[in-house]
Design a protein around this motif. Structure first.
Motif, PDB file in Angstrom:
ATOM      1  N   TRP A   9       0.815  -1.214   0.000  1.00  0.00           N
ATOM      2  CA  TRP A   9       0.000   0.000   0.000  1.00  0.00           C
ATOM      3  C   TRP A   9       0.851   1.268   0.000  1.00  0.00           C
ATOM      4  O   TRP A   9       0.326   2.363  -0.190  1.00  0.00           O
ATOM      5  N   ARG A  10       2.170   1.121   0.194  1.00  0.00           N
ATOM      6  CA  ARG A  10       3.058   2.294   0.249  1.00  0.00           C
ATOM      7  C   ARG A  10       4.005   2.394  -0.945  1.00  0.00           C
ATOM      8  O   ARG A  10       4.408   3.477  -1.319  1.00  0.00           O
ATOM      9  N   ASN A  11       4.379   1.268  -1.490  1.00  0.00           N
ATOM     10  CA  ASN A  11       5.384   1.223  -2.545  1.00  0.00           C
ATOM     11  C   ASN A  11       4.693   0.979  -3.887  1.00  0.00           C
ATOM     12  O   ASN A  11       4.064  -0.055  -4.082  1.00  0.00           O
ATOM     13  N   PRO A  12       4.791   1.920  -4.832  1.00  0.00           N
ATOM     14  CA  PRO A  12       4.075   1.751  -6.107  1.00  0.00           C
ATOM     15  C   PRO A  12       4.516   0.512  -6.899  1.00  0.00           C
ATOM     16  O   PRO A  12       3.704  -0.085  -7.606  1.00  0.00           O
ATOM     17  N   HIS A  14       5.476  -2.405  -5.552  1.00  0.00           N
ATOM     18  CA  HIS A  14       4.797  -3.528  -4.897  1.00  0.00           C
ATOM     19  C   HIS A  14       3.301  -3.505  -5.207  1.00  0.00           C
ATOM     20  O   HIS A  14       2.687  -4.555  -5.422  1.00  0.00           O
ATOM     21  N   PHE A  15       2.715  -2.309  -5.228  1.00  0.00           N
ATOM     22  CA  PHE A  15       1.287  -2.176  -5.520  1.00  0.00           C
ATOM     23  C   PHE A  15       0.969  -2.724  -6.909  1.00  0.00           C
ATOM     24  O   PHE A  15      -0.014  -3.459  -7.094  1.00  0.00           O
ATOM     25  N   LEU A  16       1.798  -2.396  -7.893  1.00  0.00           N
ATOM     26  CA  LEU A  16       1.591  -2.923  -9.242  1.00  0.00           C
ATOM     27  C   LEU A  16       1.843  -4.423  -9.292  1.00  0.00           C
ATOM     28  O   LEU A  16       1.064  -5.163  -9.897  1.00  0.00           O
ATOM     29  N   LEU A  20      -2.458  -4.082  -8.467  1.00  0.00           N
ATOM     30  CA  LEU A  20      -3.255  -2.956  -7.976  1.00  0.00           C
ATOM     31  C   LEU A  20      -3.918  -3.296  -6.646  1.00  0.00           C
ATOM     32  O   LEU A  20      -5.002  -2.818  -6.332  1.00  0.00           O
ATOM     33  N   THR A  70       9.902  -6.807  -6.389  1.00  0.00           N
ATOM     34  CA  THR A  70       9.030  -7.055  -5.235  1.00  0.00           C
ATOM     35  C   THR A  70       9.433  -8.346  -4.534  1.00  0.00           C
ATOM     36  O   THR A  70       9.503  -8.399  -3.301  1.00  0.00           O
TER      37      THR A  70
END
Length: 157
Positions: A9-12, A14-16, A20, A70
Motif C-alpha cells: 500500500w506504500r510502494n508503487p 509492490h502495488f503494481l 493494484l 518485489t
C-alpha cells in the motif's frame, strides 16, 4: 492464507506487482488477480492487434522488473500475492478473442486451469527459471496455452 506486506500500500512497485492490490486477497490471490485483470482487458480490447501486442510486450517486460524487485524486497520468490504475472497471462489468453462476456469467462476459466494445473512446459518453467523472468514465464506459458485452446473453441463453436 495470503499475508500481504504493508509495503503493498506504500510502494508503487509492490502495488503494481500485487495487481493494484488484488493480490492482497487473503483467499485465492491468483484468482483475485485474474479477476482484477478483466476491467483492464476491457480497456485494451478495442486496440488493434498490433497495439494490443505492443501492450502485452511492454507489460511482460515491465512485469519482469516489478515481480523481480518485489520478490527480492520481500525475500520470497514468487509470493502468492504477486499477481502482475496473472494480469499478463490473462491478457495473453484474450489476444484476438471475440467480444462478449462469454469469451471473457471462457478465457478466465482456461487461464486459471492452465495456471493452477501447470502442465509441461509450464511446470518446468515454474521450477527452473528464477527471478522476475521466472515469475512471469510460467503465467505467459499458461496464457499461451489458454490462448491456443480459446482460439480452437472460436473456430469450432
Amino acid at each position: 492464507m495470503n499475508q500481504a506486506p504493508p509495503s503493498v500500500w506504500r510502494n508503487p512497485i509492490h502495488f503494481l506487482a500485487f495487481g493494484l492490490g488484488s493480490g492482497a486477497s487473503p483467499w485465492a490471490p491468483g484468482t483475485a488477480g485474474t479477476l482484477a485483470a478483466i476491467p483492464l482487458f476491457l480497456l485494451l480490447q478495442p486496440l488493434s492487434l498490433v497495439g494490443y501486442a505492443a501492450v502485452l510486450l511492454l507489460s511482460f517486460v515491465v512485469g519482469i522488473y516489478l515481480c523481480g524487485k518485489t520478490s527480492t524486497d520481500m525475500g520470497v520468490h514468487d509470493h502468492g500475492g504477486i499477481v502482475w504475472d496473472e494480469f499478463v497471462g490473462y491478457w495473453i489468453t484474450m489476444f484476438a478473442a471475440p467480444p462478449g462476456w462469454l469469451w471473457i469467462v471462457i478465457g478466465f476459466v482456461l487461464f486459471r486451469v492452465f495456471d493452477i494445473l501447470k502442465p509441461w512446459p509450464i511446470s518446468w518453467a515454474d521450477k527452473q527459471v528464477a527471478g522476475g523472468l521466472g515469475i512471469m514465464l510460467d503465467d505467459v506459458l499458461a496464457g499461451l496455452m489458454a490462448l491456443a485452446v480459446l482460439q480452437l473453441l472460436v473456430v469450432f463453436l
